[in-house]
Enzyme design. Sequence first.
Site, PDB file in Angstrom:
ATOM      1  N   ARG A 110       0.814  -1.218   0.000  1.00  0.00           N
ATOM      2  CA  ARG A 110       0.000   0.000   0.000  1.00  0.00           C
ATOM      3  C   ARG A 110       0.847   1.266   0.000  1.00  0.00           C
ATOM      4  NH1 ARG A 110      -2.682  -3.667   2.939  1.00  0.00           N
ATOM      5  NH2 ARG A 110      -1.779  -2.940   4.881  1.00  0.00           N
TER       6      ARG A 110
ATOM      7  N   GLU B 291       6.548 -10.005  15.798  1.00  0.00           N
ATOM      8  CA  GLU B 291       6.178 -10.539  17.109  1.00  0.00           C
ATOM      9  C   GLU B 291       6.623 -12.005  17.206  1.00  0.00           C
ATOM     10  OE1 GLU B 291       2.126  -9.803  17.903  1.00  0.00           O
ATOM     11  OE2 GLU B 291       2.307 -10.269  20.044  1.00  0.00           O
TER      12      GLU B 291
HETATM   13  P1  AMP Z   1       4.620  -2.106  11.519  1.00  0.00           P
HETATM   14  O1  AMP Z   1       5.869  -2.743  10.970  1.00  0.00           O
HETATM   15  O2  AMP Z   1       4.096  -2.811  12.725  1.00  0.00           O
HETATM   16  O3  AMP Z   1       4.780  -0.614  11.729  1.00  0.00           O
HETATM   17  O4  AMP Z   1       3.487  -2.327  10.430  1.00  0.00           O
HETATM   18  C1  AMP Z   1       3.402  -1.487   9.351  1.00  0.00           C
HETATM   19  C2  AMP Z   1       2.984  -2.228   8.106  1.00  0.00           C
HETATM   20  O5  AMP Z   1       1.945  -3.160   8.335  1.00  0.00           O
HETATM   21  C3  AMP Z   1       2.468  -1.241   7.095  1.00  0.00           C
HETATM   22  O6  AMP Z   1       3.084  -1.538   5.858  1.00  0.00           O
HETATM   23  C4  AMP Z   1       0.970  -1.447   7.077  1.00  0.00           C
HETATM   24  O7  AMP Z   1       0.515  -1.545   5.738  1.00  0.00           O
HETATM   25  C5  AMP Z   1       0.700  -2.719   7.832  1.00  0.00           C
HETATM   26  N1  AMP Z   1      -0.203  -2.576   8.990  1.00  0.00           N
HETATM   27  C6  AMP Z   1       0.141  -2.757  10.289  1.00  0.00           C
HETATM   28  N2  AMP Z   1      -0.908  -2.614  11.101  1.00  0.00           N
HETATM   29  C7  AMP Z   1      -1.956  -2.306  10.304  1.00  0.00           C
HETATM   30  C8  AMP Z   1      -3.348  -2.022  10.558  1.00  0.00           C
HETATM   31  N3  AMP Z   1      -3.867  -2.021  11.796  1.00  0.00           N
HETATM   32  N4  AMP Z   1      -4.126  -1.725   9.508  1.00  0.00           N
HETATM   33  C9  AMP Z   1      -3.627  -1.711   8.251  1.00  0.00           C
HETATM   34  N5  AMP Z   1      -2.334  -1.981   7.950  1.00  0.00           N
HETATM   35  C10 AMP Z   1      -1.506  -2.282   8.961  1.00  0.00           C
END
Ligand code: AMP
Length: 174
Positions: A59, A96
Amino acid sequence: MIDLSNFIRDVPDFPEPGIIFKDITPLLGDSAAFTAALEAMATPFDGLGVDLVVGIEARGFIFAAPLAQRFDAGFVPVRKPGKLPWDVNGYEYALEYGTDRLEAHSDAIHDGASVLVVDDVLATGGTGAAAVALVRELGGDVIGFSVLIELGFLNGRSKLPEVDVHTVVHYGND
Ligand code: AMP
């Protein structure tokens, strides 16, 4: 002014139980909201001489490509393993449970390029931190990380010290 949060839909328990997925398709489907989102993601970095905009699969691509056009910059995809056809550099990061990996073409970023990294959601920060590390490994100078949505309660910014993190729609205690 448009309230972009009206165009972001919470989908509980997707893609797995306990996750509230931030569905941006209503925002993408509305021309005025999509344009306003891109403007809000871009303006803090106006005048900084962005050479390249890096989008994180999948995205992140949706926002990174039009932002690259706006900044008169190139677009560089950072992808999941095995998707890019040429020589790649990779960066592994902890989830995780287990690890994940992001890759970019080894020749995608010239030394000293000013790079803006872009994604849709900042959650725990692991993905953004990995993309920033990869850009730096390839010789780029990360001038910022621009993200549409921040889940502040997950404190993803703590994984991105020394990065100018800019987010547009905030949830939780950020
Ligand atoms: P993080 O590495 O935990 O910061 O996760 C970020 C990535 O996961 C991004 O590329 C988002 O597209 C996806 N992502 C994580 N959590 C969500 C959520 N609650 N809703 C939509 N996309 C998420």
